[in-house]
Design an enzyme around this catalytic site. Structure first.
Site, PDB file in Angstrom:
ATOM      1  N   ASP A  90     113.165   4.029  52.137  1.00 41.16           N
ATOM      2  CA  ASP A  90     114.341   3.864  51.297  1.00 41.16           C
ATOM      3  C   ASP A  90     115.534   4.187  52.188  1.00 41.16           C
ATOM      4  OD1 ASP A  90     116.028   3.548  49.223  1.00 41.16           O
ATOM      5  OD2 ASP A  90     115.310   5.238  48.039  1.00 41.16           O
ATOM      6  N   GLY A  93     119.483   6.089  49.113  1.00 47.42           N
ATOM      7  CA  GLY A  93     119.106   6.659  47.837  1.00 47.42           C
ATOM      8  C   GLY A  93     120.220   7.495  47.244  1.00 47.42           C
ATOM      9  N   PHE A  94     121.379   6.964  47.183  1.00 51.15           N
ATOM     10  CA  PHE A  94     122.565   7.547  46.552  1.00 51.15           C
ATOM     11  C   PHE A  94     122.151   8.166  45.217  1.00 51.15           C
ATOM     12  CE2 PHE A  94     126.225   7.828  44.137  1.00 51.15           C
ATOM     13  CZ  PHE A  94     126.666   6.696  43.513  1.00 51.15           C
ATOM     14  N   ASP A 143     122.376  -0.325  49.169  1.00 50.13           N
ATOM     15  CA  ASP A 143     122.924  -0.839  47.906  1.00 50.13           C
ATOM     16  C   ASP A 143     123.807   0.195  47.232  1.00 50.13           C
ATOM     17  OD1 ASP A 143     120.765   0.873  47.279  1.00 50.13           O
ATOM     18  OD2 ASP A 143     120.588  -0.011  45.300  1.00 50.13           O
ATOM     19  N   GLN A 190     121.197  -5.497  41.946  1.00 49.30           N
ATOM     20  CA  GLN A 190     121.798  -4.544  40.999  1.00 49.30           C
ATOM     21  C   GLN A 190     122.259  -5.309  39.754  1.00 49.30           C
ATOM     22  OE1 GLN A 190     121.926  -1.317  40.922  1.00 49.30           O
ATOM     23  NE2 GLN A 190     121.088  -0.816  42.923  1.00 49.30           N
ATOM     24  N   GLY A 222     118.695   0.115  40.340  1.00 51.64           N
ATOM     25  CA  GLY A 222     119.587   0.572  39.271  1.00 51.64           C
ATOM     26  C   GLY A 222     118.957   0.723  37.906  1.00 51.64           C
ATOM     27  N   ASP A 272     106.948   3.250  43.094  1.00 50.23           N
ATOM     28  CA  ASP A 272     106.847   4.563  43.708  1.00 50.23           C
ATOM     29  C   ASP A 272     107.490   5.542  42.759  1.00 50.23           C
ATOM     30  OD1 ASP A 272     109.567   5.918  44.722  1.00 50.23           O
ATOM     31  OD2 ASP A 272     109.792   3.752  44.759  1.00 50.23           O
ATOM     32  N   CYS A 310      86.343  10.910  36.467  1.00 50.73           N
ATOM     33  CA  CYS A 310      86.994  10.845  37.785  1.00 50.73           C
ATOM     34  C   CYS A 310      86.022  11.312  38.865  1.00 50.73           C
ATOM     35  CB  CYS A 310      88.240  11.734  37.787  1.00 50.73           C
ATOM     36  SG  CYS A 310      89.081  11.761  39.376  1.00 50.73           S
ATOM     37  N   CYS A 312      87.016  12.088  42.013  1.00 44.48           N
ATOM     38  CA  CYS A 312      87.735  12.732  43.122  1.00 44.48           C
ATOM     39  C   CYS A 312      87.066  14.069  43.450  1.00 44.48           C
ATOM     40  CB  CYS A 312      89.212  12.917  42.783  1.00 44.48           C
ATOM     41  SG  CYS A 312      89.649  14.428  41.898  1.00 44.48           S
ATOM     42  N   CYS A 315      87.460  16.880  40.804  1.00 44.05           N
ATOM     43  CA  CYS A 315      86.624  16.759  39.600  1.00 44.05           C
ATOM     44  C   CYS A 315      85.139  16.951  39.912  1.00 44.05           C
ATOM     45  CB  CYS A 315      86.875  15.416  38.931  1.00 44.05           C
ATOM     46  SG  CYS A 315      88.551  15.322  38.269  1.00 44.05           S
ATOM     47  N   HIS A 341      94.363  15.346  42.356  1.00 45.79           N
ATOM     48  CA  HIS A 341      93.723  14.601  41.270  1.00 45.79           C
ATOM     49  C   HIS A 341      94.662  13.550  40.680  1.00 45.79           C
ATOM     50  CE1 HIS A 341      91.702  13.566  37.538  1.00 45.79           C
ATOM     51  NE2 HIS A 341      92.889  13.742  36.990  1.00 45.79           N
TER      52      HIS A 341
HETATM   53 ZN   LIG Z   1      89.796  13.929  39.626  1.00 47.72          ZN
END
Ligand SMILES: [Zn+2]
Length: 376
Positions: A90, A93-94, A143, A190, A222, A272, A310, A312, A315, A341
């Site tokens: 970026d 990022g005003f 921008d 914008q 924006g 993001d 999950c 991961c 978990c 997680h």
């Molecule tokens: Zn997890």
């Protein structure tokens, strides 16, 4: 047209695509973990690898301040933080850096460094070069975003400044490409919350050309700055209808699963946000049955994983009762496990979206997610 983005499947306005950058391919729709200062919060780049994140976003202006270009020109960001995937950057990022903001001028945005108070001006040309030097795969043009509540005159002023800067950015980008840069550049449209200015900005940014170079993708700027989600969606719809189908579209700063899936249905490909991290830090855990608050007393004796669906490592190895205890005792590990997680959840969520588009059942997934995650 961009040879870097291929649409593989479509369902309504939603699509599954592939964005090719100098650090590999990114499957879209994609969610980028935020790594503002070349560090994902509470995670290492090894964790990014293990959650399957193929792309992240950093902030070029903050990296320019620290560690500074004298470091990053010797060791580009991928090697510096040891992340092999695609790095988006970026530019100023005003929006996010409001406390650092001094003023706007015709030339650029004036900032004060949060580190030592020194003054800096970011111009379209300067920020493109910073992004190129630090090794960004996908850069953003500078921008000017008009705040929520701006009237039509204020909106137009910011839009016209954005357009002038987009032109300067693309000209500089063309020069860098001439010198062999493989960086991609996204333009930011914008136009505030008026349909006519939104459309005008989208058309302008989409069609802008310099030396037969165009923007490789479009960020819809924006939005999510205080307006209700219905207004956001209306503006997304207005924007994507105006933009070339074949360009990747990026909605910055959106991370609620319900908002993401509704934006995907309207043709957005890239997201993001710090949302999963902010939630995790406060003990709000994303699960396949919606969000839970792990600090609630009912979890004190709950020896099941955060999310039974999950896989991961959190978990697989820890219980709700243990993570509840870590939060209650303010152990740093609480946030590390919760963030891991949630970020893992987001990557799997985007996989589910891509699968649903491919299978033609995005609608069903969307109603499920909106029911579980839509904030009132
Ligand atoms: Zn997890």
């Amino acid at each position: 047209m961009s040879k870097n983005f291929t649409i593989k499947y479509e369902s309504g306005n939603a699509r599954v695509g592939e964005l090719k950058t100098k650090h590999g391919s990114v499957q879209t729709p994609v969610f980028l973990p935020v790594s503002t200062k070349a560090a994902p919060k509470y995670l290492s780049s090894m964790d990014l690898k293990s959650i399957g994140a193929k792309a992240i976003i950093s902030n070029a202006f903050l990296l320019y301040l620290k560690p500074g270009m004298e470091v990053l020109s010797r060791k580009e960001i991928h090697k510096f933080m040891n992340f092999e995937g695609t790095v988006f950057t970026d530019c100023g990022g005003f929006q996010k850096l409001r406390s650092m903001f001094i003023t706007m001028s015709k030339k650029g945005i004036h900032f004060r460094s949060p580190y030592d108070g020194s003054k800096h001006i970011i111009t379209p040309k300067k920020i493109i070069n910073i992004q190129n030097t630090l090794g960004s795969d996908v850069a953003m043009s500078l921008d000017d975003c008009s705040p929520w509540g701006s009237n039509i005159e204020e909106t137009k002023e910011a839009m016209e400044r954005t357009h002038r800067w987009a032109k300067e950015s693309l000209e500089e980008f063309s020069k860098l490409k001439g010198k062999g840069s493989k960086m991609l550049l996204f333009g930011i449209c914008q136009g505030g919350f008026f349909k006519e200015t939104r459309k005008e900005s989208c058309r302008f940014i989409d069609n802008l050309e310099s030396n037969s170079n165009r923007f490789d993708g479009i960020a819809i700027g924006g939005l999510r700055i205080g307006e209700p989600i219905e207004v956001t969606l209306e503006m997304i719809k207005t924007s994507t209808a105006e933009l070339s189908r074949e360009k990747p579209k990026y909605l910055m700063g959106v991370g609620n699963p319900a908002d993401i899936i509704r934006a995907v249905e309207n043709g957005v490909d890239i997201f993001d946000s710090i949302y999963p991290v902010e939630n995790a830090r406060h003990g709000n855990i994303f699960t396949s049955e919606g969000k839970i608050d792990i600090e609630k007393s009912k979890y004190r004796f709950d020896f099941s994983p955060l999310d039974k669906n999950c896989d991961c490592y959190v978990c697989q190895n820890y219980t709700k009762a243990y993570i509840h205890h870590l939060f209650k005792t303010d152990e740093p590990l609480a946030k590390m496990l919760a963030v891991y997680h949630n970020q893992y959840f987001m990557q799997r969520f985007m996989e589910r979206i891509r699968e649903a588009i491919k299978e033609g059942n995005l609608k069903a997934l969307s109603s499920e997610i909106v029911k579980e995650y839509q904030t009132k």
